[in-house]
Design a protein around this motif. Structure first.
Motif, short mmCIF file in Angstrom:
data_model
loop_
_atom_site.label_atom_id
_atom_site.label_comp_id
_atom_site.label_asym_id
_atom_site.label_seq_id
_atom_site.Cartn_x
_atom_site.Cartn_y
_atom_site.Cartn_z
N GLU A 27 0.86 -1.18 0.00
CA GLU A 27 0.00 0.00 0.00
C GLU A 27 0.89 1.22 0.00
O GLU A 27 1.69 1.42 0.92
CB GLU A 27 -0.92 -0.01 1.21
N ASN A 28 0.80 2.02 -1.07
CA ASN A 28 1.64 3.21 -1.20
C ASN A 28 3.12 2.91 -1.03
O ASN A 28 3.86 3.65 -0.39
CB ASN A 28 1.20 4.29 -0.20
N GLY A 29 3.56 1.77 -1.56
CA GLY A 29 4.98 1.44 -1.56
C GLY A 29 5.47 0.68 -0.35
O GLY A 29 6.64 0.26 -0.33
N ILE A 30 4.63 0.47 0.66
CA ILE A 30 5.01 -0.26 1.87
C ILE A 30 4.20 -1.56 1.93
O ILE A 30 3.00 -1.56 1.65
CB ILE A 30 4.75 0.58 3.14
N ASN A 53 -3.41 5.14 -2.67
CA ASN A 53 -4.47 5.99 -2.14
C ASN A 53 -3.88 7.30 -1.65
O ASN A 53 -2.67 7.53 -1.73
CB ASN A 53 -5.26 5.27 -1.04
N ASP A 54 -4.76 8.15 -1.13
CA ASP A 54 -4.36 9.50 -0.73
C ASP A 54 -4.37 9.65 0.79
O ASP A 54 -4.63 10.74 1.30
CB ASP A 54 -5.30 10.53 -1.38
N ARG A 55 -4.09 8.55 1.50
CA ARG A 55 -4.10 8.64 2.96
C ARG A 55 -2.98 9.55 3.48
O ARG A 55 -3.10 10.12 4.56
CB ARG A 55 -3.98 7.25 3.56
N ILE A 56 -1.88 9.65 2.73
CA ILE A 56 -0.85 10.66 2.99
C ILE A 56 -0.91 11.62 1.82
O ILE A 56 -0.31 11.38 0.77
CB ILE A 56 0.54 10.03 3.14
N PHE A 79 -5.31 17.23 5.12
CA PHE A 79 -5.81 16.19 6.04
C PHE A 79 -6.65 15.20 5.24
O PHE A 79 -7.37 15.57 4.31
CB PHE A 79 -6.65 16.84 7.13
N HIS A 80 -6.55 13.92 5.62
CA HIS A 80 -7.34 12.87 4.96
C HIS A 80 -7.98 11.98 6.02
O HIS A 80 -7.37 11.68 7.06
CB HIS A 80 -6.45 12.02 4.06
N ALA A 81 -9.19 11.52 5.74
CA ALA A 81 -9.85 10.53 6.58
C ALA A 81 -10.70 9.64 5.69
O ALA A 81 -11.28 10.09 4.70
CB ALA A 81 -10.72 11.19 7.65
N ASP A 82 -10.76 8.36 6.03
CA ASP A 82 -11.66 7.45 5.31
C ASP A 82 -12.09 6.35 6.26
O ASP A 82 -11.44 6.09 7.28
CB ASP A 82 -11.01 6.88 4.05
N ALA A 83 -13.19 5.72 5.93
CA ALA A 83 -13.70 4.61 6.72
C ALA A 83 -14.58 3.75 5.83
O ALA A 83 -15.13 4.22 4.83
CB ALA A 83 -14.49 5.10 7.93
N ALA A 110 -10.56 2.11 -0.34
CA ALA A 110 -9.68 3.25 -0.08
C ALA A 110 -8.73 3.53 -1.24
O ALA A 110 -8.07 4.56 -1.27
CB ALA A 110 -8.86 2.99 1.18
N ALA A 111 -8.63 2.61 -2.20
CA ALA A 111 -7.65 2.73 -3.27
C ALA A 111 -8.16 3.63 -4.40
O ALA A 111 -9.30 3.48 -4.85
CB ALA A 111 -7.28 1.36 -3.83
N ASP A 112 -7.31 4.54 -4.85
CA ASP A 112 -7.62 5.31 -6.05
C ASP A 112 -7.29 4.52 -7.30
O ASP A 112 -7.91 4.69 -8.34
CB ASP A 112 -6.84 6.63 -6.04
N GLN A 113 -6.28 3.67 -7.22
CA GLN A 113 -5.95 2.76 -8.32
C GLN A 113 -5.15 1.60 -7.75
O GLN A 113 -4.59 1.68 -6.66
CB GLN A 113 -5.15 3.47 -9.42
#
Length: 612
Positions: free
Chosen positions: A35-38, A86-89, A128-132, A58-61
């Motif tokens: 996820e995002n490289g990790i 995703n855009d969590r960061i 800031f980002h939030a998702d659930a 949560a994934a954009d792609q």
């Protein structure tokens, strides 16, 4: 589920709550999920019944990476890398200062309901980002009745923030993922939780020969319990604590006598402590520690306007400590520390042919260290119904791959064709021995008397050969859009390349499919069929798997909720049908394909609202 019917990709489909990608017949530790490289920092590669704690909501792609670029992430990824982005960061401020997306759906086959939201907001230098998300599904229906204990309950959330400036950003995010799901056809269920912290940064230097410096870091605490209702204690408890970091330095373009050179060098480190303790017999894996450190380089040379050359190399050291079984004589418990130094290199050529076609040729030599599970497993795994025994004398797995392909991504006719051949020296796999066991090694004996199938980690030479094709053709304009046809085909043949010969177990069958579609600015519709042929190229102690045919349909309509202003949220309403013929579907890749049918006819109603 998002990938499993793409050419070259299948799913392990052990349970609705656990489905891991199988790429070109390779699975588990040969396919890195991140996820995002990790990395996903779970135990899904340890066994097919373990879920991946990354939710596609949560994934954009979702990216599938193969070829030289995989060496940026690890030598384990012989099969490829699946990266959820995703855009969590957040790394840029939203254009309007904020963006919002909500989605939800209803499924007929399991009476499922799901919903999710994500929001990103920014002002000044801070974003800031939030998702659930939350998902509930009951036991699913099959053409032969309801599949017992196939329910899923998942939920999770994430919060993150970044400082963003003109020359880069730095950010951090926290994610929690909870899941409770059943193992179809069994009484066992898995209760899982993961807490994960990730950080990411980028500094666009633009001087001193450095274009940018990028960092990734992740730390997680994962555990799950495998339980049987009515039992006072869980049958097994799995724990995984893991940290991982990567630093890349991308150099400024360099003009050489051969052309413009771009690339990056980097280092990666990781530490993992994994255990799988049984409360009813021999534990699967006593606490095992794995520490890795690696250096890598990736370069691309633009020789001419049409010709690009790529090369990558990776040098790694892996230290693995654990307790296993020595079966070379009378069974004996051994404690040891193994050190491996895998070296991998890859080179590729990309050439732009006329009409927008890009030809590619790649060659890879990859060495992979055995994982702790392959070395030190020695006990009961309740959910899979196996008694797994590692081999502490496993050596490095070595693979040599050649791939050739053609791709055209623009225009009315688009396609991607690839053919490949991989030779493995010391291919590591789980071999069903034909013996069965109860809760201890002493109970193992030939024949079907025990409750658990004995599995032995084994190493043999093997060869994989395969091809993949996918194509789309926009036939003609019609109404306000265009209609077209598409097609796909893929196969992989995998045999042991030694004196004994035979087929590698659990290899996906040949698959072929076609569809017809329509699309315009508001509507999308597609009707398609995918046929999986009978798989009768089977390994030792396997059984053949009949073919199946999936008839799928999808229709979606997108419109502005505020049509007069034209700047309001976009809404999509869709209806999707899967396995509309209600065919019996058994996945040859699954350990439990003889006992478990996949879902029957499924109708899904979904909606998405976006404001960007």
């Amino acid at each position: 589920d998002s990938l499993q019917y793409r050419p070259g990709i299948a799913g392990s489909t052990f349970a609705p709550g656990a489905n891991r990608p199988v790429i070109r017949g390779l699975d588990n530790f040969r396919v890195r999920l991140q996820e995002n490289g990790i990395g996903s920092h779970d135990v899904s590669a340890l066994s097919e019944d373990h879920a991946v704690p990354i939710d596609p909501f949560a994934a954009d792609q979702i990216e599938v990476v193969r070829g030289p670029a995989t060496l940026r992430y690890g030598s384990q990824a012989i099969g490829g890398v699946v990266n959820a982005v995703n855009d969590r960061i957040p790394h840029v401020l939203p254009p309007r200062g904020f963006s919002i997306e909500t989605r939800g759906g209803l499924n007929s086959v399991d009476r499922g309901v799901d919903g999710a939201f994500k929001v990103t907001a920014g002002s000044g230098a801070f974003a800031f980002h939030a998702d659930a998300f939350k998902r509930h599904a009951g036991d699913y229906d099959t053409p032969q009745g309801r599949m017992r204990n196939s329910f899923v309950d998942n939920e999770g959330f994430a919060v993150g923030g970044s400082l963003i400036g003109p020359s880069g950003f730095v950010g951090i995010a926290f994610t929690r993922y909870d899941a409770l799901y059943g193992i179809p056809g069994e009484d066992a269920r898995i209760d899982r939780i993961q807490d994960k912290v990730q950080s990411r940064s980028e500094w666009r230097v633009g001087s001193m020969g450095i274009e940018a410096i990028r960092t990734w870091f992740g730390a997680s605490d994962y555990h799950h319990k495998e339980m049987v209702p009515g039992e006072p204690e869980p049958g097994s408890i799995f724990n995984n604590r893991e940290t991982e970091g990567r630093i890349e330095i991308q150099h400024l373009p360099v003009m050489t006598a051969f052309g413009e050179l771009r690339g990056a060098i980097g280092t990666q480190f990781g530490h993992r402590k994994t255990s799988a303790i049984s409360t009813e017999g021999d534990g699967l894996l006593d606490p095992a520690r794995t520490s890795t450190i690696a250096a890598f380089i990736f370069e691309e040379l633009q020789v001419t306007k049409r010709l690009r050359l790529q090369a990558a190399a990776r040098l790694e050291q892996a230290e693995i400590e654990g307790i296993g079984l020595d079966l070379s004589g009378p069974p004996a418990v051994v404690q040891g520390e193994k050190t491996f130094r895998p070296f991998s290199a890859s080179a590729g050529l990309l050439y732009e042919l006329p009409l927008g076609v890009v030809a590619r040729l790649t060659g890879q030599y990859v060495e992979r260290a055995p994982d702790a599970a392959g070395l030190f497993s020695k006990g009961v795994h309740e959910a899979t119904g196996t008694f797994e025994i590692g081999n502490p004398f496993l050596e490095k797995e070595k693979a040599q791959t050649v791939e050739i392909g053609l791709r055209k991504s623009k225009g009315p006719f688009r396609f991607d064709i690839a053919a490949y051949h991989t030779r493995f020296n010391g291919f590591i796999f789980k071999q069903l021995t034909g013996e069965t066991c109860d809760d201890t090694l002493a109970s193992c004996a030939p024949g079907p008397g025990g409750e658990l199938d004995q599995v032995l980690f084994t190493q043999r030479n093997a060869a994989f050969t395969g091809a993949e094709l996918q194509a789309q053709y926009d036939v003609a304009p019609i109404w306000l859009g265009v209609w077209g046809i598409d097609g796909q085909y893929d196969f992989v043949l995998a045999r042991f390349d030694d004196a004994a010969g035979g087929n590698v177990p659990r290899i996906p069958p040949h698959r072929a499919g076609a569809g017809i579609y329509y699309r315009d600015a508001a509507w999308f519709a597609r009707l398609g069929v995918l046929h999986a042929f009978e798989q009768d190229r089977i390994g030792d102690n396997e059984t053949p798997t009949k073919g199946f045919t999936l008839l799928n349909a999808d229709i979606a309509y997108t419109f502005k909720l505020d049509a007069r202003s034209g700047i309001g949220p976009d809404m999509t309403i869709g209806l999707k049908g899967e396995n509309l013929l209600d065919d019996d579907v058994r996945n040859h890749v699954s350990f439990r394909k003889d006992e478990v049918l996949l879902p029957g006819r499924t109708i899904r109603l979904y909606g998405i609202v976006k404001l960007n």
